[in-house]
Design an enzyme around this catalytic site. Sequence first.
Site, mmCIF file in Angstrom:
data_model
loop_
_atom_site.group_PDB
_atom_site.id
_atom_site.type_symbol
_atom_site.label_atom_id
_atom_site.label_comp_id
_atom_site.label_asym_id
_atom_site.label_seq_id
_atom_site.Cartn_x
_atom_site.Cartn_y
_atom_site.Cartn_z
ATOM 1 N N SER A 655 0.807 -1.217 0.000
ATOM 2 C CA SER A 655 0.000 0.000 0.000
ATOM 3 C C SER A 655 0.840 1.266 0.000
ATOM 4 O O SER A 655 0.322 2.364 -0.212
ATOM 5 C CB SER A 655 -0.939 0.007 1.216
ATOM 6 O OG SER A 655 -0.188 0.013 2.423
ATOM 7 N N LYS A 698 -6.153 4.577 8.088
ATOM 8 C CA LYS A 698 -5.033 5.339 7.574
ATOM 9 C C LYS A 698 -5.374 6.831 7.485
ATOM 10 O O LYS A 698 -4.576 7.695 7.886
ATOM 11 C CB LYS A 698 -4.627 4.794 6.207
ATOM 12 C CG LYS A 698 -4.002 3.403 6.276
ATOM 13 C CD LYS A 698 -3.688 2.858 4.902
ATOM 14 C CE LYS A 698 -3.025 1.478 5.025
ATOM 15 N NZ LYS A 698 -2.731 0.882 3.710
#
Length: 811
Positions: A655, A698
């Site tokens: 990611s 996140k």
Amino acid sequence: MIDPLKPDQLRKVCPPESLSFEGTDELKPLEGVVAQDRAVQAITFGVGIRSEGFNLFVLGPAGTGKTTAIKRFLASEAAKLPTPPDWCYVNNFADPQRPRALCLPPGRAHLFQADCKRLLEELKIGVPRAFEAEAYEQNRHTILEELQKQTSDELEALRKRAEAVGFGLAKTASGFMVIPLFQGKPLKPEEFEGLDEETKRLVNLRSEEVQKDLAGTRRRIRDLEREAKNRLDGMDREVATSAVDHLIEEVQERYVDHAAVRAHLEAIREDVIANVDLFRRDQSGTEGLLELTAMLRQGLDPFDRYRVNVLIEHGEDGGAPVVVEPHPTCQNLLGRIEHQVHMGALYTNFLMAKGGALHRANGGFLVLEAMELLKQFFAWDQLKRTLKNRRIKIEEPGEQFHLYSTVTLEPEPIPLNVKVVLIGSPWLYYLLHALDPEFLELFKVQAEFSDRVARTPETILAFARLLSTCCETEGLKAFDRGAVAKLVEHSSRLVEDQERLATTFSHLLDVAREASFLAEQAGHHRVMAEDVRGAILARIKRSNRLDERLQELITERTILVDTDGGVVGQVNGIAILSLGEYHFGKPSRITARTFLGRGGIIDIEREARMGGRIHSKGVLLLSGYLGGRYAQQVPLALSASLAFEQLYEEVEGDSASSAELYAILSSLSGLPIKQGFAVTGSVNQQGVVQAIGAVNAKIEGFFDVCRARGLTGEQGVLIPASNVRHLMLREDVVEAVAAGQFQIIPVQTIDEGIALLTGREAGERDPDGTFPEGSVNALVQGRLREMAEQARAYGADSQVRPSSDRQDELP
């Protein structure tokens, strides 16, 4: 430029007014399974099919209600099936170490046990009474008198014959002995020695003749005794038969249709008659004493042989059994044989054979946790063997390995007809499927529970009814529709999908229980939205100590993360840390340095063995993107190093690959990246930004840092456009976006992202292969060409120099 997402795109709200009820107390409890049609169809098929090997493996994530759902479903289906028969163990009179199994209709085993118990009590009374009759005593006395008279006559005749030849009979403790006579008196040994040799010889010859006569008399007496005993035994058998037959026949009449039971009762009759002294002992205190003493030494009751051990009993018309065994050891599954300790020795009999879960579930369903089963010694192999052989054999777990030697039993195996349901996680199912060839032969039906369902009015109503069922069962307060709406939103957040609901009902119901507790403390009549919100925040508060500590370190600039300004070759990435059920985003500085060389991209995390395989793959893809994008006409003479600064745990996942690529492009172009933005998203070799997981955590992790530093409106997070539907952000984040203080920007390609981060157009490739002057891509391409020319010039220069000159040069 790409527009930031609007507040309504960041969280899909469930309006309370969209719900058709005011509170869960208005709803009917849920009896079925919530939106698991695939699993229900598989279970229905697996339950219905009767072919061998079609047992079920129910798989799905933990907390989805698999066990509760399967128990409810099986209970409903089992009620429609016939009740299985009862089973009991009885003594095998021919071989007591191998008890016989008897099958009886449902509810009859206990009656048969009571009948045998009553029969035994009647035999204990009736048999001694029959032997107390006057006629029996007279006949017995007559036989014994005849034996005594015949014995006396034989002895008297022997005495006369012996005296006729000068010998007499003397009775000793061991019987009769022959002694010589002299003048009518026994001849003493010294007198015998004083006789002449001829007289001695004659005495000896006559003594041998008398000894032979005595032996013959003894044989005739033994024959008389044997004949008398046979007459007494025959008389005893007649008396015992007359006392036993009508009692046995009375019980047999109740089991006309059960040949095995009648055969066992007949075996009891024969054994009672053969061992009638066992019953007479109660009255006389002398008969059968040896056998009784031996059994009592073993701590056993001599009458146990006539009793019945009810192994499994079912009520009439109760349907098929559904048995859930939480601790599936070998003994709990297959049964066990207990022992008694007496005088340091172990003893057992058929009454100490105990049934297991397979006996209780025979004719129905057995539910087991797959992981618990595999953890038990020998249990998995024994279960497979039992299912293949279709019979239940009770045996000691260590018997096959001869771990010990003691008195044990080998009960007759019982035919098995059961549907086994294993419950486990998907990875365990596929592991067994891959490693155990017999697994697929025995568990042919896969029933998979999903961890999410579509978020529709129907599934929301089903969830509300499930909540109503929990409230009614556990005595919780009812939930108003605002509280239900908050739980629906929380459910979507758990699966990170605006169009889905989580089926991890264990977690959702735990939140509901906490909310009910808070509502009671606040004095609310029903659980309200604020109670649900408080319960969610309280659960986070109990788990986020490390999250808060890391935020403090970032705020204090102990951990370096910038939230304003611009830096070349530096970008904010976001890692995910998990602590049990709680996970959170941790912003991290990612830096890149580029320089002349042919080393490619050096992943410092991988070189330090702190990077996982997926992360390493993501970094390697960057070389493919750079080569395909910028090195079509010139070689890629590049070395670049990538690092996660101040990150001391293993890095896994791809990611951060887009953030790493942005840092490299910034380093090559010399354009600074805005530090008010954080980046997440993986990238492929074509430069397409791909979806990642934990997008909400996140975003919220970087938002918390920006809020602590002070929101400016120029901060935000770049996410993959394909992750927009996964946004279920906290309400405070949504409020900040609505106030223009924070931005969530979706990007589809690296070009879109680098343009946002640098404030410079990325630039589209012209037909001649060049990019617009001043664009990011043009600057990157120009720098790579310079590096290629420098590398070529360096190579040409090094070839014309003497080798002695090159020895001191750096490589």
